[in-house]
Design a protein around this motif. Structure first.
Motif, short mmCIF file in Angstrom:
data_model
loop_
_atom_site.label_atom_id
_atom_site.label_comp_id
_atom_site.label_asym_id
_atom_site.label_seq_id
_atom_site.Cartn_x
_atom_site.Cartn_y
_atom_site.Cartn_z
N GLY A 263 105.49 62.12 19.41
CA GLY A 263 104.88 63.44 19.23
C GLY A 263 103.82 63.57 20.31
O GLY A 263 104.08 63.25 21.47
N THR A 264 102.64 64.00 19.91
CA THR A 264 101.51 64.07 20.83
C THR A 264 101.27 62.70 21.44
O THR A 264 101.15 62.53 22.64
N GLY A 307 103.94 62.98 24.25
CA GLY A 307 104.25 64.40 24.46
C GLY A 307 103.06 65.15 25.05
O GLY A 307 103.24 66.18 25.72
N ALA A 308 101.86 64.65 24.84
CA ALA A 308 100.67 65.32 25.37
C ALA A 308 100.68 65.37 26.89
O ALA A 308 100.06 66.26 27.49
N VAL A 310 103.24 66.05 28.62
CA VAL A 310 104.07 67.23 28.92
C VAL A 310 103.24 68.51 28.69
O VAL A 310 103.35 69.48 29.44
N GLN A 311 102.40 68.48 27.66
CA GLN A 311 101.48 69.61 27.45
C GLN A 311 100.56 69.77 28.66
O GLN A 311 100.21 70.88 29.06
N ALA A 323 107.79 72.96 27.36
CA ALA A 323 108.08 71.53 27.42
C ALA A 323 109.50 71.20 27.93
O ALA A 323 109.65 70.31 28.78
N PRO A 324 110.55 71.92 27.49
CA PRO A 324 111.90 71.58 27.96
C PRO A 324 112.07 71.73 29.48
O PRO A 324 112.93 71.08 30.08
N SER A 326 110.38 70.48 31.64
CA SER A 326 110.04 69.22 32.31
C SER A 326 111.31 68.46 32.71
O SER A 326 111.30 67.70 33.67
N GLY A 409 110.69 62.41 16.78
CA GLY A 409 109.55 63.19 17.28
C GLY A 409 109.99 64.20 18.32
O GLY A 409 111.09 64.09 18.90
N GLY A 410 109.13 65.20 18.55
CA GLY A 410 109.47 66.36 19.40
C GLY A 410 109.96 65.99 20.78
O GLY A 410 110.87 66.62 21.32
N MET A 411 109.36 64.96 21.38
CA MET A 411 109.69 64.66 22.77
C MET A 411 111.07 64.02 22.93
O MET A 411 111.61 63.99 24.05
N ASN A 414 114.11 65.46 24.85
CA ASN A 414 114.25 65.38 26.31
C ASN A 414 115.17 64.23 26.71
O ASN A 414 114.78 63.06 26.71
P1 ADP Z 1 103.17 66.32 16.74
O1 ADP Z 1 103.74 66.02 15.39
O2 ADP Z 1 102.31 65.22 17.30
O3 ADP Z 1 102.55 67.67 16.88
P2 ADP Z 1 105.94 66.80 17.61
O4 ADP Z 1 106.81 65.73 17.06
O5 ADP Z 1 106.04 68.17 17.06
O6 ADP Z 1 104.43 66.32 17.73
O7 ADP Z 1 106.27 66.86 19.18
C1 ADP Z 1 105.58 67.73 20.03
C2 ADP Z 1 105.37 67.07 21.39
O8 ADP Z 1 106.64 66.87 22.01
C3 ADP Z 1 104.53 67.94 22.30
O9 ADP Z 1 103.52 67.14 22.87
C4 ADP Z 1 105.51 68.41 23.37
O10 ADP Z 1 104.90 68.44 24.65
C5 ADP Z 1 106.63 67.38 23.33
N1 ADP Z 1 107.93 67.98 23.59
C6 ADP Z 1 108.61 68.84 22.80
N2 ADP Z 1 109.81 69.19 23.37
C7 ADP Z 1 109.88 68.50 24.54
C8 ADP Z 1 110.85 68.41 25.59
N3 ADP Z 1 112.00 69.09 25.54
N4 ADP Z 1 110.56 67.60 26.63
C9 ADP Z 1 109.41 66.90 26.69
N5 ADP Z 1 108.47 66.96 25.74
C10 ADP Z 1 108.69 67.73 24.67
#
Ligand code: ADP
Length: 495
Positions: A263-264, A307-308, A310-311, A323-324, A326, A409-411, A414
């Motif tokens: 995630g972050t 993931g931060a 990428v933010q 984010a995508p 990237s 997790g979100g990242m 990718n």
């Molecule tokens: P959290 O629970 O910590 O908020 P998430 O599991 O929702 O995190 O994931 C969000 C993170 O994933 C963000 O920091 C975002 O930059 C990253 N992220 C989401 N989609 C992508 C992607 N396609 N490519 C790279 N990073 C991504």
């Protein structure tokens, strides 16, 4: 009676997710809440915001799915860990805002305890380090700072809880003051070997043990919701901290299995079975889950920036819109350039635990542009994961270096970042069908305890892979790249 309600109380938002009899997500609701930063390095939440957002999202998801409260068999809770709330036993009134896990205000207390030579005792009993991250010194700060708090706590008027415990207490209308072993294991007050509150650490921190909750298994009876809340009583049958719930949701039930959540930040947990492995590499020893009074242990490593980073590409450098983006940008990078980004924006987590150093970038040339920055950013997540895995292997040599890493997790959306991760750790990376592993873990605990969902072995069989990434780098190339990263980290730390 066909659904399970999972409450996922996170750092920036609360979510309620309904799972059906087949453990599929039926509906969800989410609400963000305010973060308070009263001083540099301080992070607080209003307990009323946490509670209000939980109740509203639960009601909202039940309504959205057109269900009756009687359709819900049980509730499972997963939560931001280590965050501290203290409240009045009679009125339910918190004595202060919640002090959030990220809060650094107790670094002075930790330093004093370390200088006084207490770290060995604390690490031995809790598996943790003397760091402001954990609940214990935050609780000490509250008892020291809020007027009359310690006297009231000693008189039995105040209760302590992590977020799960606070929610259980509120949901049951003040009837149950309990937590689960995974949350207890993050407080710095719990003896993970003996399975009880450590009286010597409580004494050291001046914490009256009477204010601490009863500690239960992850799948257990945590009471029933007050009928006034949802119109009917619903039993609470599952509880686990967020990273442990993800480990459960990923069905990492065998020693040697491990998962990493992107995630972050990034959190990796390695199941070490019955053995609480003491880390020599500054990883944490923690409880992965506990069933029938028997804990299963894990080694845990976390990095602050995943993931931060990428933010940061998006909001700081403004070289991507979302984010995508990237992925194609990193893909277009010049393969001849070896740009390395060490994203120590807030210092470095495990295994370095260096709060002072700040980020750095190496290998810039006249041709370096946004694409190389994006590539270096995604690669930094893989490198940091390898750091954690190397530390895990050093601590627990029994681990099979070829075992598969399960990610969520979100990242993990990718593909490029996941392929690089597999390349740099030299092992397969599995991405599951269900990426909501944290909520699934909490739901399964409650559903299994209720008899609706399969047992551990049956649940493990339902885990299914969406995609496997296989390592494609030659060993020498992999080792060269990783050596360059290690040099970059060393330079960053010494700069
Ligand atoms: P959290 O629970 O910590 O908020 P998430 O599991 O929702 O995190 O994931 C969000 C993170 O994933 C963000 O920091 C975002 O930059 C990253 N992220 C989401 N989609 C992508 C992607 N396609 N490519 C790279 N990073 C991504």
């Amino acid at each position: 009676m066909t659904h399970i309600l999972a409450i996922d109380q996170g750092t920036t938002s609360s979510r309620a997710i309904l799972f059906d009899r087949q453990m599929r997500i039926r509906d969800s609701a989410q609400e963000e809440f305010t973060q308070h930063f009263p001083a540099s390095g301080w992070v607080e939440h209003e307990p009323d915001d946490i509670w209000g957002s939980v109740v509203r999202t639960c009601r909202s998801v039940i309504e959205k799915a057109s269900l009756q409260p009687s359709d819900i068999v049980a509730i499972g809770i997963t939560n931001q860990r280590e965050t501290v709330i203290v409240w009045d036993k009679e009125t339910g009134e918190p004595i202060h805002r919640a002090i959030v896990w990220q809060d650094r205000r107790t670094s002075g207390i930790c330093e004093e305890l370390r200088e006084a030579g207490h770290e060995a005792l604390v690490s031995e009993k809790t598996g943790l380090l003397l760091d402001p991250y954990f609940s214990g010194t935050k609780l000490k700060w509250l008892l020291d700072t809020v007027e009359g708090a310690r006297e009231r706590a000693e008189a039995g008027e105040l209760l302590f809880g992590t977020v799960d415990c606070f929610l259980i207490w509120k949901l049951t209308g003040g009837k149950v003051h309990a937590t689960d072993a995974t949350n207890a294991a993050r407080t710095l007050l719990y003896d993970i070997h003996k399975g009880g509150w450590s009286l010597s650490i409580c004494k050291l921190l001046g914490v009256p043990v009477e204010m601490l909750p009863d500690v239960r298994d992850c799948a257990a009876d945590f009471g029933e919701t007050d009928p006034a809340l949802f119109g009917e009583s619903i039993p609470i049958l599952g509880v686990a901290g967020d990273q442990q719930a993800a480990t459960i949701g990923q069905a990492c039930f065998e020693p040697g299995m491990f998962k990493s959540t992107y995630g972050t930040g990034c959190f990796a947990l390695l199941n070490t079975g019955d053995t609480p492995v003491r880390s020599k590499n500054r990883l944490l020893t923690t409880i992965a889950y506990q069933f029938n009074g028997k804990p299963t242990y894990a080694l845990e490593g976390s990095v602050y920036i995943a993931g931060a980073v990428v933010q940061w590409l998006r909001d700081g450098l403004k070289i991507i819109k979302s984010a995508p983006d990237s992925l194609p940008l990193a893909q277009s990078a010049d393969p001849e350039q070896n740009v390395i980004l060490v994203p120590a924006f807030t210092g470095l987590g495990a295994p370095y635990w260096n709060a002072e150093c700040r980020g750095a970038i190496f290998g810039l040339t006249r041709n370096t542009g946004p694409a190389e920055f994006a590539k270096a950013a995604l690669e930094s997540v893989g490198f940091q994961t390898r750091d954690l895995l190397e530390a895990m292997e050093a601590d627990w040599p029994e681990r099979d270096p070829n075992s598969v890493l399960r990610v969520d997790g979100g990242m993990t959306a990718n593909d490029w970042a996941m392929q690089f991760l597999s390349d740099i750790i030299g092992a397969s990376v599995d991405r599951p069908e269900i990426l909501e592993t944290t909520a699934l873990g909490a739901a399964w605990l409650a559903g299994m305890e209720a008899g609706l969902y399969p047992d551990r072995a049956g649940f493990a069989k339902t885990w299914s892979r969406e995609r496997r990434f296989e390592p494609s780098l030659e060993d020498t190339h992999r080792d060269e790249k990783y050596a360059a990263w290690k040099r970059a980290v060393a330079a960053t730390i010494s700069a």
